[in-house]
Design a protein around this motif. Structure first.
Motif: not given
Ligand code: HEC
Length: 295
Positions: A134-156
């Motif tokens: 998969l193109p790099p931009w797609w993969k980085y977007l995917f990693y960003a969603t993982i980080v977002f989910a982790a931060v979201y879970l922790a905060l909320y």
């Protein structure tokens, strides 16, 4: 007599057994009673929260430790390799920069120069297919969603530092309530408006009955004070005029100033009520006073 005695013994025995049974069951009963009580539900909720928090922190620390160990071993291996190469008189292998290696490991992308390696043998009239990732931009977007989910879970969910929907809703309700209160406090003779809302009129009627009926009569027909149901007004018949008369009163003529006794919203309610009884023509009403005000 014997039967009675026998029965009596039986009874005591049963009640003794009952007592044992009860003592045995008591802890169990209190346990279930506790479990259903609100306090212990809250207790277990905080317990789970703390547990989740600790687990998150520990997993994070373990992850960091693993990465550090891996890095150190990796570095030692590379150093060793360089040493061996030097001893054998070879050139040390080329090392990519940290960023390049990171990029490579995250995206697995094959550089354009090396595309021939991943060319599949599919060939449709000259249209060929690459077996690329998969193109790099797609993969980085995917990693960003993982980080977002982790931060979201922790905060909320785990640390509860951000308000959830319910809490946001309650906070907005509170603000709205305060604004309503503020608006009600700031009503004056210029901003007051007539309302035919049954709730407002009922509140006005109650205020009237409690404070005004003594001088203006239950039905507004007038007594010591003037008739409030006719079209004649001494101090003006608009909702603003009525509000003003009630607020400041006419002390020298016996009409009290109500601004210290009634809140602005109450004066507004009773003003609307007085407007609403206009034209009700109660029996034996007081003769008109003041000037006629046509609606
Ligand atoms: C102690 C008796 C008394 C009480 C209680 C009283 N009033 Fe009056 N009210 C009067 C008198 C007397 C006047 C006439 C004032 C004048 O002649 O200028 C009057 C005048 C008014 C007027 C003006 C009428 C007009 O023709 O312009 C309004 C409106 C009014 N009262 C409303 C109320 C309301 C509402 C209450 C209760 C919150 C109330 N009053 C309580 C005695 C009273």
């Amino acid at each position: 007599m014997r039967i009675y005695k026998c029965n009596n013994m039986l009874l005591t025995r049963i009640s003794k057994q009952k007592k044992y049974l009860l003592t045995a069951l008591l802890p169990l009963l209190s346990l279930t009673a506790n479990a259903s009580s609100e306090a212990s539900i809250q207790d277990s909720e905080t317990f789970i929260q703390v547990l989740l928090g600790i687990t998150t922190v520990i997993s994070f620390l373990v992850l960091i430790a693993v990465v550090i160990v891996y890095k150190v071993v990796h570095l030692l291996l590379i150093k060793e390799e360089e040493k061996v190469a030097l001893a054998e008189g070879r050139e040390a292998p080329v090392r990519l920069s940290f960023w390049d290696r990171f990029n490579q490991s995250m995206t697995d992308a094959v550089p354009i120069e090396n595309e021939a390696e991943i060319l599949l043998d599919h060939d449709y009239d000259g249209i060929k297919e690459l077996d690329n990732h998969l193109p790099p931009w797609w993969k980085y977007l995917f990693y960003a969603t993982i980080v977002f989910a982790a931060v979201y879970l922790a905060l909320y969910q785990v640390f509860d530092v951000m308000p959830n929907q319910e809490q946001e809703y309650q906070a907005e309700l509170k603000i709205a309530e305060q604004q309503k209160l503020l608006a009600a406090m700031s009503i004056d003779e210029n901003s007051v408006e007539f309302s035919d809302d049954p709730e407002v009129l009922a509140s006005g009627a109650a205020i009237y009955a409690a404070n005004c009926a003594a001088c203006h009569r239950d039905d507004g027909g007038g007594g010591v004070g003037p008739n409030l149901t006719d079209d004649y007004w001494i101090h003006g018949g608009t909702i603003g005029d009525i509000f003003k008369t009630i607020k400041y009163g006419v002390p020298q003529k016996g009409m009290i100033s109500w601004q210290k006794k009634l809140t602005p919203s109450k004066i507004s309610d009773v003003s609307s009520y007085i407007k609403s009884i206009r034209g009700t023509n109660p029996e034996n009403a007081k003769e008109p006073q003041g000037v006629e005000v046509k609606e």
